[in-house]
Design a protein around this motif. Structure first.
Motif, PDB file in Angstrom:
ATOM      1  N   THR A 248       0.866  -1.183   0.000  1.00 14.74           N
ATOM      2  CA  THR A 248       0.000   0.000   0.000  1.00 14.74           C
ATOM      3  C   THR A 248       0.899   1.228   0.000  1.00 14.74           C
ATOM      4  N   MET A 249       0.287   2.382  -0.174  1.00 17.19           N
ATOM      5  CA  MET A 249       1.082   3.610  -0.186  1.00 17.19           C
ATOM      6  C   MET A 249       1.788   3.806   1.153  1.00 17.19           C
ATOM      7  N   SER A 250       1.037   3.554   2.253  1.00 15.37           N
ATOM      8  CA  SER A 250       1.676   3.780   3.554  1.00 15.37           C
ATOM      9  C   SER A 250       2.827   2.789   3.750  1.00 15.37           C
ATOM     10  N   GLY A 251       2.663   1.568   3.213  1.00 12.77           N
ATOM     11  CA  GLY A 251       3.740   0.581   3.304  1.00 12.77           C
ATOM     12  C   GLY A 251       4.973   1.065   2.582  1.00 12.77           C
ATOM     13  N   LEU A 252       4.765   1.622   1.398  1.00 17.49           N
ATOM     14  CA  LEU A 252       5.901   2.123   0.612  1.00 17.49           C
ATOM     15  C   LEU A 252       6.572   3.295   1.334  1.00 17.49           C
ATOM     16  N   LEU A 253       5.731   4.200   1.853  1.00 13.86           N
ATOM     17  CA  LEU A 253       6.304   5.366   2.539  1.00 13.86           C
ATOM     18  C   LEU A 253       7.098   4.927   3.771  1.00 13.86           C
ATOM     19  N   ASN A 254       6.551   3.942   4.480  1.00 13.38           N
ATOM     20  CA  ASN A 254       7.269   3.418   5.654  1.00 13.38           C
ATOM     21  C   ASN A 254       8.619   2.875   5.256  1.00 13.38           C
ATOM     22  N   ALA A 255       8.620   2.165   4.122  1.00 14.11           N
ATOM     23  CA  ALA A 255       9.877   1.535   3.695  1.00 14.11           C
ATOM     24  C   ALA A 255      10.885   2.600   3.288  1.00 14.11           C
ATOM     25  N   ILE A 256      10.438   3.599   2.519  1.00 14.62           N
ATOM     26  CA  ILE A 256      11.446   4.523   1.992  1.00 14.62           C
ATOM     27  C   ILE A 256      11.927   5.545   3.012  1.00 14.62           C
ATOM     28  N   ASP A 257      11.086   5.878   3.972  1.00 13.56           N
ATOM     29  CA  ASP A 257      11.652   6.788   4.980  1.00 13.56           C
ATOM     30  C   ASP A 257      11.346   6.357   6.402  1.00 13.56           C
ATOM     31  N   GLY A 258      11.198   5.057   6.579  1.00 10.84           N
ATOM     32  CA  GLY A 258      11.017   4.530   7.930  1.00 10.84           C
ATOM     33  C   GLY A 258      12.271   4.745   8.752  1.00 10.84           C
ATOM     34  N   VAL A 259      12.126   4.664  10.061  1.00  8.63           N
ATOM     35  CA  VAL A 259      13.262   4.976  10.946  1.00  8.63           C
ATOM     36  C   VAL A 259      14.472   4.079  10.701  1.00  8.63           C
ATOM     37  N   ALA A 260      14.176   2.788  10.381  1.00  7.34           N
ATOM     38  CA  ALA A 260      15.312   1.864  10.232  1.00  7.34           C
ATOM     39  C   ALA A 260      15.878   1.872   8.818  1.00  7.34           C
ATOM     40  N   SER A 261      15.241   2.640   7.929  1.00  6.36           N
ATOM     41  CA  SER A 261      15.673   2.637   6.528  1.00  6.36           C
ATOM     42  C   SER A 261      17.098   3.196   6.402  1.00  6.36           C
ATOM     43  N   GLN A 262      17.849   2.551   5.534  1.00  7.85           N
ATOM     44  CA  GLN A 262      19.273   2.900   5.406  1.00  7.85           C
ATOM     45  C   GLN A 262      19.443   4.332   4.887  1.00  7.85           C
ATOM     46  N   GLU A 263      20.397   5.060   5.444  1.00  7.99           N
ATOM     47  CA  GLU A 263      20.672   6.414   4.970  1.00  7.99           C
ATOM     48  C   GLU A 263      21.765   6.362   3.905  1.00  7.99           C
ATOM     49  N   GLY A 264      21.813   7.396   3.108  1.00  7.10           N
ATOM     50  CA  GLY A 264      22.890   7.494   2.121  1.00  7.10           C
ATOM     51  C   GLY A 264      22.527   6.933   0.769  1.00  7.10           C
ATOM     52  N   ARG A 265      21.322   6.403   0.644  1.00  5.22           N
ATOM     53  CA  ARG A 265      20.966   5.828  -0.654  1.00  5.22           C
ATOM     54  C   ARG A 265      20.284   6.894  -1.527  1.00  5.22           C
ATOM     55  N   VAL A 266      20.438   6.698  -2.838  1.00  4.83           N
ATOM     56  CA  VAL A 266      19.754   7.573  -3.790  1.00  4.83           C
ATOM     57  C   VAL A 266      18.607   6.745  -4.353  1.00  4.83           C
ATOM     58  N   LEU A 267      17.404   7.179  -4.092  1.00  2.88           N
ATOM     59  CA  LEU A 267      16.237   6.430  -4.582  1.00  2.88           C
ATOM     60  C   LEU A 267      15.775   7.048  -5.895  1.00  2.88           C
ATOM     61  N   ILE A 268      15.817   6.258  -6.960  1.00  2.00           N
ATOM     62  CA  ILE A 268      15.326   6.756  -8.242  1.00  2.00           C
ATOM     63  C   ILE A 268      14.033   6.023  -8.560  1.00  2.00           C
ATOM     64  N   MET A 269      12.962   6.783  -8.726  1.00  2.00           N
ATOM     65  CA  MET A 269      11.683   6.170  -9.080  1.00  2.00           C
ATOM     66  C   MET A 269      11.347   6.548 -10.511  1.00  2.00           C
ATOM     67  N   THR A 270      10.876   5.586 -11.278  1.00  2.00           N
ATOM     68  CA  THR A 270      10.516   5.922 -12.656  1.00  2.00           C
ATOM     69  C   THR A 270       9.042   5.632 -12.874  1.00  2.00           C
ATOM     70  N   THR A 271       8.432   6.444 -13.698  1.00  2.00           N
ATOM     71  CA  THR A 271       7.015   6.234 -14.022  1.00  2.00           C
ATOM     72  C   THR A 271       6.693   6.788 -15.406  1.00  2.00           C
ATOM     73  N   ASN A 272       5.715   6.173 -16.015  1.00  2.00           N
ATOM     74  CA  ASN A 272       5.198   6.714 -17.280  1.00  2.00           C
ATOM     75  C   ASN A 272       4.014   7.637 -17.005  1.00  2.00           C
ATOM     76  N   TYR A 273       3.449   7.541 -15.821  1.00  2.00           N
ATOM     77  CA  TYR A 273       2.246   8.329 -15.494  1.00  2.00           C
ATOM     78  C   TYR A 273       2.431   9.072 -14.180  1.00  2.00           C
ATOM     79  N   PRO A 274       3.146  10.189 -14.188  1.00  2.00           N
ATOM     80  CA  PRO A 274       3.385  10.889 -12.919  1.00  2.00           C
ATOM     81  C   PRO A 274       2.086  11.366 -12.282  1.00  2.00           C
TER      82      PRO A 274
END
Ligand SMILES: Nc1ncnc2c1ncn2[C@@H]1O[C@H](COP(=O)(O)OP(=O)(O)OP(=O)(O)O)[C@@H](O)[C@H]1O
Length: 768
Positions: free
Chosen positions: A432-458
């Motif tokens: 779900t959206m909240s699951g994704l948000l938790n993963a990408i900026d959750g407290v335990a999420s690793q720092e220093g990574r560059v997250l690139i998201m791609t989409t055809n339908y922004p």
């Protein structure tokens, strides 16, 4: 050999079966070692006259001595290893393990060991390093198997231990395979390999140096390679690096091969370079800002989003971790685990983020619905008691309503599917959206990574995902402009001139023009700005970071195109082409670009065309007009087919809706008739003549069940048809002209935007 002591012992035992005078062990001792010894030896002595006691004594003594010496040796060796060696253990899933094994495969000492493990060339990258056969005759068929067979297999030390010498130190290389619990809930037993490096001496420094050597050797080999990782199979997923599988090590994509507006390219390069700078880490931590970077790449398919991500990984020497949210086995827990298992610096590529059907969970209407329908069912029961005579009409109506509701629901589901969502949204879909948000900026999420998201339908993406801090930079990719097409042409026929830029050490090497022109002079130094200001600098709230590549006038001529290129140089400068041949190619590139319309073909399409003529630029130019016309005709035909399909769908929708409406009317009439009939019956019954009424053939009779069944069947057939159509990608919801909504009694069966709740409500209207 004389053993007087033993001889004496033998006399004491009083059980002598041997020839006197020859030393041997007492029979009682030999009996203890070899059960039944005295009986056998006596038998042999009596029958054959042969005394075996001396041979047996020698053998037993030899065995006892060897065992004793071995025991002492092992004991001493173990305590020597404990006190006079140092060791380091390396797990198989660690990069050091790969480095060490490929290094070990080249060590003379280790090459000589007698227990080796062989790895064929197919599983190594060495096959890419083989040169083609320059002497091959023109038109000769290339046979990959016989070509790849030229790569010698790799031999590495097998399990067991082997000694080798390196830089004056003695090392012991022990490769071990252990059974460990793994998989889901630790229910699977897996093999896990480790290598233990032991060095003679009390310091681990020689081992650390050796590991650094293997790393450097590997780095020098892999300088222009990008490691691609994907999530491990679900059953093998564990914490840490085990969560990710190395799927490929491919040559890094040079930045120059991605044809993109040079300002956009420079912006993203500068941004990531700044981000990775160790000083930036402190800047972030001093301000309590999570040290992460998010970039959104959006635009039509085949415009270079994935290519840019790989090129960035190559430039900055980062591993790339690719993931697709539409992967069925990926649950929210997995996603969190995967994000938490990322290394300190890496690029995470989350592709086609829109297609995962990530939507905010809709309010749970099911329970309310159930309650309501329960209540209504009870009401119905009451009604049924009071109006027994309406029963048959009601049952029929309820049946129709139920079938209609079912049909509408399934049509809605298929429309959801065709609109890009996953069927059964929140249950089937793991994320779900909240699951994704938790993963990408959750407290335990690793720092220093560059997250690139791609989409055809922004436009499909949730605002929560887009907010600064999650997406700090947006880059729009467009269909190819003329300048891009020219660039693609030049790169196709002049690639070699760019090879030098494969391992750039400075951004200027990648983009000399734009960076020297100080395009970012107005960009504040990172330490002088707050994070918000920084975001504002990089991401205008609604607009993309930078304008899309400048468009050339539609009537561009080759000459105009060239002068425009020279004047504005909006793209990274084309390869410098000195020779006459190169000038010719440049001219052809102009001609080629001028023959194609702007913003119509994706760079992937243009590249696809060029690649089939990769050795023949002249025919690429000569045939481009024919290709363009054929492609445009195909595109138009596709559009036309889509339009037709939409029309058909609308027509079908209308037919279904009107049929439902007429069935509805019919049921109403039946019901009214039935009511009237009931009232008439009651009256007649009061008059004591009820039976005659039932036989009154002059009154119009209705055959409700038959009508209803055929109506449902026909109706379902139609709705099924609609569903099948929408499965083909035609969405009923796209149809602005849906069923007549003015008729409140009618069920707009195929109106895709209706929720199942609505359809149930309407079903109840039928039932009630
Ligand atoms: N701007 C570009 N510059 C150079 N090559 C490009 C560009 N756009 C597309 N290509 C070529 O087209 C192919 C597909 O490109 P890529 O996968 O990067 O597109 P994409 O935008 O990620 O597509 P999708 O949205 O379907 O994932 C690649 O082989 C790539 O080399």
């Amino acid at each position: 050999m004389s053993l007087p002591g033993l001889h004496h012992l033998q006399h004491i035992s009083g059980n002598d079966t041997t020839i006197p005078g020859i030393a041997h062990l007492p029979t009682s001792i030999l009996d203890a070692f070899i059960p039944g010894y005295s009986f056998i030896s006596k038998y042999l002595l009596d029958v054959f006259g042969f005394d075996i006691s001396i041979i047996v004594s020698v053998l037993v003594l030899g065995f006892a001595c060897t065992t004793g010496v071995h025991y002492i040796y092992r004991h001493l060796w173990a305590s020597f290893l404990t006190h006079f060696t140092a060791s380091v253990v390396i797990d198989a899933y660690d990069i050091i393990y790969d480095n060490l094994l490929s290094w070990a495969a080249e060590q003379e000492d280790l090459k000589r060991v007698r227990s080796l493990k062989v790895q064929s060339a197919d599983y190594t990258d060495d096959v890419d390093d083989l040169k083609g056969d320059e002497n091959a005759a023109a038109g000769a068929i290339f046979n990959f198997n016989s070509w790849a067979a030229k790569v010698p297999p790799r031999y590495e030390p097998d399990t067991g231990y082997h000694w080798f010498r390196h830089k004056g130190h003695w090392f012991k290389f022990s490769r071990e395979s252990n059974k460990v619990q793994g998989g889901w809930m630790g229910m699977m037993i897996q093999d896990q390999e480790t290598v233990r490096l032991t060095v003679l001496g009390r310091s681990t420094k020689p081992i650390k140096d050796l590991i650094l050597d293997t790393r450097d050797r590997n780095l020098s080999k892999q300088i222009a390679k990008t490691t691609v990782r994907r999530p491990s199979p679900k059953e093998q997923r564990g914490r840490g690096r085990q969560a990710w599988n190395k799927v490929a090590v491919r040559p890094s994509r040079p930045m120059g091969t991605v044809v993109l507006d040079s300002k956009q390219k420079a912006a993203v390069l500068r941004d990531i370079n700044d981000f990775l700078d160790p000083a930036t880490t402190r800047w972030y931590s001093n301000r309590g800002i999570p040290y992460r970077r998010g970039i959104l790449l959006y635009g039509p398919p085949g415009t270079g989003k994935t290519s840019l991500s790989f090129a960035l990984a190559g430039v900055f020497g980062l591993d790339i971790y690719c993931m697709s949210l539409s992967e069925k086995t990926l649950s929210e827990e997995d996603l969190i685990l995967l994000f938490n298992s990322l290394p300190k610096r890496c690029i995470v590529l989350l592709e086609d983020i829109d297609s995962a059907g990530i939507v905010r969970k809709k309010p749970d209407t099911t329970k309310e619905e159930e309650k309501r329908s329960k209540g209504e069912a009870e009401d119905k029961k009451e009604d049924a008691k009071n109006e027994k005579k309406d029963e048959s009409a009601e049952t029929t109506a309820a049946m129709i309503a139920k079938e209609v509701a079912k049909a509408v629901k399934s049509a809605n589901e298929s429309n959801d599917r065709s609109a890009g969502g996953r069927p059964g949204s929140s249950n089937d879909m793991g994320i779900t959206m909240s699951g994704l948000l938790n993963a990408i900026d959750g407290v335990a999420s690793q720092e220093g990574r560059v997250l690139i998201m791609t989409t055809n339908y922004p436009e499909k993406l949730d605002d929560a995902l887009m907010r600064p801090g999650r997406v700090d930079m947006k880059i729009e990719f467009t269909l190819a402009s003329r300048i891009q097409m020219r660039e693609l042409f030049l790169r196709m026929y002049c690639v070699d001139s760019r090879e030098a830029a494969r391992t750039p050490a400075n951004l200027k090497q990648i983009m000399p023009d734009i960076l020297e022109a100080n395009a970012f002079a107005d960009r504040p130094a990172i330490s002088e700005k707050s994070n918000n200001e920084k975001h504002n600098t990089l991401v205008p709230s609604t607009r993309p970071l930078l304008a899309t590549p400048p468009r050339m006038p539609t009537t561009a001529t080759p000459a105009r195109l060239r002068s425009a290129n020279k004047a504005s140089s909006p793209l990274e400068s084309a390869p410098s082409l000195q020779s006459e041949q190169s000038l010719k190619i440049e001219k052809m590139a102009d001609e080629f670009a001028a023959s194609l319309p702007e913003a119509t073909f994706s760079p992937a399409e243009v590249q696809g065309y060029l690649i089939t003529r990769k050795k023949d630029p002249s025919s690429a130019v000569a045939e481009v007009a024919a290709w363009r016309d054929a492609e445009l005709a195909k595109k138009n035909a596709k559009k036309e087919a889509q339009r037709e399909a939409q029309k058909d769908e609308t027509k079908q929708d209308k037919e279904v809706a009107s049929e439902i409406s007429s069935r509805n009317e019919l049921v109403k009439i039946e019901k009214e008739d039935a009511n009237e009939e009931g009232r008439g019956g009651e009256k007649l019954a009061d008059n004591g003549d009820s039976e005659d009424v039932g036989d009154d053939s002059s009154r119009p009779k209705t055959s409700i069940p038959a009508t209803a069944e055929s109506g449902c069947g026909a109706l379902l057939g139609n709705v099924e048809g609609v569903r099948e159509d929408s499965d083909d990608g035609k969405s009923g919801s796209e149809d602005g002209d849906s069923a007549d909504s003015g008729d409140t009694d009618s069920v707009a069966g195929s109106e895709a935007s209706q929720s199942s709740v609505e359809s149930d409500e309407r079903g109840d209207e039928y039932g009630g």
